[in-house]
Design a protein around this motif. Sequence first.
Motif, short mmCIF file in Angstrom:
data_model
loop_
_atom_site.label_atom_id
_atom_site.label_comp_id
_atom_site.label_asym_id
_atom_site.label_seq_id
_atom_site.Cartn_x
_atom_site.Cartn_y
_atom_site.Cartn_z
N HIS A 1 0.82 -1.22 0.00
CA HIS A 1 0.00 0.00 0.00
C HIS A 1 0.85 1.26 0.00
O HIS A 1 0.31 2.37 0.01
N VAL A 2 2.16 1.06 0.04
CA VAL A 2 3.08 2.20 -0.02
C VAL A 2 4.17 1.84 -1.02
O VAL A 2 4.67 0.72 -1.03
N GLY A 3 4.52 2.80 -1.86
CA GLY A 3 5.58 2.49 -2.82
C GLY A 3 6.12 3.74 -3.48
O GLY A 3 5.49 4.80 -3.47
N ILE A 4 7.32 3.57 -4.05
CA ILE A 4 7.93 4.67 -4.82
C ILE A 4 8.46 4.09 -6.13
O ILE A 4 8.82 2.90 -6.18
N GLY A 5 8.47 4.87 -7.18
CA GLY A 5 8.94 4.39 -8.48
C GLY A 5 9.73 5.47 -9.18
O GLY A 5 9.56 6.67 -8.92
N HIS A 6 10.59 5.04 -10.12
CA HIS A 6 11.55 5.98 -10.70
C HIS A 6 11.86 5.63 -12.14
O HIS A 6 11.94 4.45 -12.51
N THR A 7 11.98 6.64 -12.99
CA THR A 7 12.60 6.45 -14.30
C THR A 7 13.91 7.23 -14.26
O THR A 7 13.91 8.41 -13.92
N ARG A 8 15.01 6.55 -14.61
CA ARG A 8 16.34 7.18 -14.46
C ARG A 8 16.89 7.64 -15.81
O ARG A 8 16.87 6.86 -16.77
N TRP A 9 17.40 8.84 -15.85
CA TRP A 9 18.15 9.36 -17.00
C TRP A 9 19.59 9.46 -16.50
O TRP A 9 19.90 10.28 -15.63
N ALA A 10 20.44 8.58 -17.02
CA ALA A 10 21.76 8.37 -16.41
C ALA A 10 22.60 9.64 -16.31
O ALA A 10 22.70 10.41 -17.26
N THR A 11 23.17 9.87 -15.15
CA THR A 11 24.21 10.90 -14.99
C THR A 11 25.47 10.22 -14.46
O THR A 11 26.46 10.09 -15.16
N HIS A 12 25.41 9.69 -13.23
CA HIS A 12 26.58 9.04 -12.64
C HIS A 12 26.46 7.53 -12.85
O HIS A 12 25.73 6.86 -12.14
N GLY A 13 27.22 7.02 -13.81
CA GLY A 13 27.18 5.58 -14.09
C GLY A 13 26.25 5.27 -15.24
O GLY A 13 25.21 5.90 -15.41
N GLU A 14 26.67 4.26 -16.04
CA GLU A 14 25.93 3.92 -17.26
C GLU A 14 24.51 3.44 -16.93
O GLU A 14 24.25 3.02 -15.80
N PRO A 15 23.63 3.44 -17.93
CA PRO A 15 22.31 2.84 -17.72
C PRO A 15 22.48 1.33 -17.51
O PRO A 15 23.05 0.65 -18.35
N SER A 16 22.05 0.82 -16.37
CA SER A 16 22.19 -0.62 -16.09
C SER A 16 21.24 -0.98 -14.96
O SER A 16 20.71 -0.10 -14.28
N ASP A 17 21.05 -2.28 -14.75
CA ASP A 17 20.17 -2.72 -13.66
C ASP A 17 20.69 -2.19 -12.32
O ASP A 17 19.93 -1.72 -11.48
N ARG A 18 22.00 -2.29 -12.13
CA ARG A 18 22.51 -1.95 -10.79
C ARG A 18 22.51 -0.44 -10.52
O ARG A 18 22.40 -0.01 -9.39
N ASN A 19 22.60 0.35 -11.57
CA ASN A 19 22.56 1.81 -11.36
C ASN A 19 21.14 2.36 -11.33
O ASN A 19 20.91 3.52 -10.98
N ALA A 20 20.17 1.52 -11.74
CA ALA A 20 18.78 1.97 -11.73
C ALA A 20 18.34 2.25 -10.29
O ALA A 20 18.88 1.68 -9.34
N HIS A 21 17.35 3.13 -10.14
CA HIS A 21 16.78 3.42 -8.81
C HIS A 21 15.54 2.56 -8.66
O HIS A 21 14.95 2.18 -9.65
N PRO A 22 15.04 2.32 -7.47
CA PRO A 22 15.50 2.75 -6.16
C PRO A 22 16.81 2.05 -5.74
O PRO A 22 17.10 0.94 -6.18
N HIS A 23 17.55 2.75 -4.89
CA HIS A 23 18.72 2.13 -4.25
C HIS A 23 18.34 1.76 -2.84
O HIS A 23 17.46 2.36 -2.23
N GLN A 24 19.02 0.73 -2.34
CA GLN A 24 18.78 0.32 -0.95
C GLN A 24 20.01 0.64 -0.12
O GLN A 24 21.14 0.53 -0.60
N SER A 25 19.77 1.01 1.12
CA SER A 25 20.88 1.35 2.01
C SER A 25 21.62 0.08 2.40
O SER A 25 21.13 -1.02 2.16
N SER A 26 22.77 0.26 3.01
CA SER A 26 23.59 -0.90 3.41
C SER A 26 22.81 -1.91 4.22
O SER A 26 22.93 -3.11 4.02
N SER A 27 21.98 -1.43 5.15
CA SER A 27 21.21 -2.35 6.00
C SER A 27 20.06 -2.99 5.25
O SER A 27 19.47 -3.95 5.70
#
Length: 612
Positions: free
Chosen positions: A66-92
Amino acid sequence: MCGIVGYTGPREAYPIIIKGLKRLEYRGYDSTGVALQNGKGVKVYKKKGKVAELEDAIVGKDLHAHVGIGHTRWATHGEPSDRNAHPHQSSSGKLAMIHNGIIENYAQLKSELINKGYQFRSDTDTEVLLNFIEEIKTNNNCSLEEAVRVALKRVVGAYVILLVDADDPDTIIAARKGSPLVIGVGKGEHFLGSDASPMLEYTKEVVYVNDYELAIVKPDELILKNLGNEKLTPYVQKLDIELAAIEKGGYEHFMLKEIFEQPQTIYDCLRGRLDAVAGTITMSGIQQYADQIVKANRIVMIACGTSWHAGLVAEYIFEELCRINVEVEYASEFRYRNPVISKGDVIIAISQSGETADTLVAIETAKAKGAIILGVVNVVGSSIARASHGGAYTHAGPEIGVASTKAFTAQLAVLTMMALKIAYIKGSVSHDRYMHLLNELQEIPEKVAWVLKHSDHIRTLAEKYKDARDFLYLGRGYNFPVALEGALKLKEISYIHAEGYPAAEMKHGPIALVDETLPVVFVATRDTYHEKVVSNMQEIKARKGQVISVITEGDDMSASLSNDIMIIPEADEIVAPMLSVVPLQLLAYYIGVAKEQDVDKPRNLAKSVTVE
Ligand code: M6R
């Protein structure tokens, strides 16, 4: 450029977020992702490519939340890739974040975090900021809201960020500086977006978040604070856009729909302002500053891209009618040049989106130096509109195609009205000429409709010339910026190299390119410079260039010198650019389609350039 969507409330979040991301596709992007919070933790799904590809890739996964966030990324830092796509998760793994903007001091923050043992999974500045926030939260044992506030005080750059926290299941924390953020207020639910399009079918009540503000968004509560932790009262505004305005309505592409909307959008722009019978122009956002504009030492137009071309046309119009010195500046150059601004200067900022980062910072720079800022903006409530002292909306409606079309003609309509109004007050235009131009302006919507009736002919020309490697666009006077705009449209949509030049200046270099393979598009409508342009056509003809020209109906001389023609009806040279640009928009569109390009979302381009 990056799009963000968020939802918190009783509905399923995933379908709302995916639909919202599709609405934001027009902004331009190369990867996409969602983070869903279902009370049992935060799940992140992300992928390089289109939103539809992400949808296919996660069929069958647990998407209930019931809660969520979504993103479309236009690459700046780092190539377009699965790992550079958002959302990012913190270390924990407890926090997930999406970000639109650039963290300029990310390298410094990253090295501090690496020294503390952090490791990074992506090349992005976003992951750095996220872990920086988590580090503050853990070290100080404080709330996420507090950690975000502390972190943002150290951040240099521009951002909109949205965060969800596994430990706080129904809350989204959002903050903004320099990039757009709209919060939709529903009944027991809230929506977040880069613009209002993701929330249009759910609510028309919105809050535009300002720079240096932070929002704590829960289903039935919206708390707005500044970075000093003081509570602010959210200012809820009513949207005046219908869903149909952001749909294709039977056209193959948004760009074509928007080109064909121009008779209506120009009419909407003039409506309620121009009264050709009474001889009045009513512009309430200008009225208050009319005196200062009349007495201005100079007017500086600040803009980027197509809006900059509108500024160039306006330079000719203001200087001719108002006899005020005008300069037209690229916002990106102006902002870094330590420009000389004196008290009597008037700045006109022109922007479709109202969110272009360079234009926004440029006007803040000028404002700080005491200039009056007038915005000519399409998106109501946008950052540039709010940062301006006054101005006028263009009322062209949402422009979804990345290539700007209807916004350009609406900008010209507004700027022409402004110039006429000021000239009339100043007495620098005769009454007869003023009345004549009001009538000419009023006839523009009908004349644009006339030009559009000839679109089939332009489609044939597109087939004929689509394989050319380069194009040259030439024009003089009011039509020189139109030539620049025609060339910009073609390169954006078809990826054919195209250069716009002043027709006479062509002899000082570009003429070396001319041979039988080069199409040269002349914007050669009947005006003060017409005979000179005809001479330039002859110079191209003599070198076997292929002349395609935009000419005024009945101009047999220009027609006889041209391999192909596109016709506009007779119009005063001051208003003619609103007509002469239309065939060029169509030519670019049809060539793009003939070359099977993605005309609404050309590669690498973003609709709203929210990073510098
Ligand atoms: O939203 P703005 O008018 O400030 O945008 C300025 C440019 O980014 C924009 O005109 C761009 O050049 C378009 N892609 C042109 O078609």
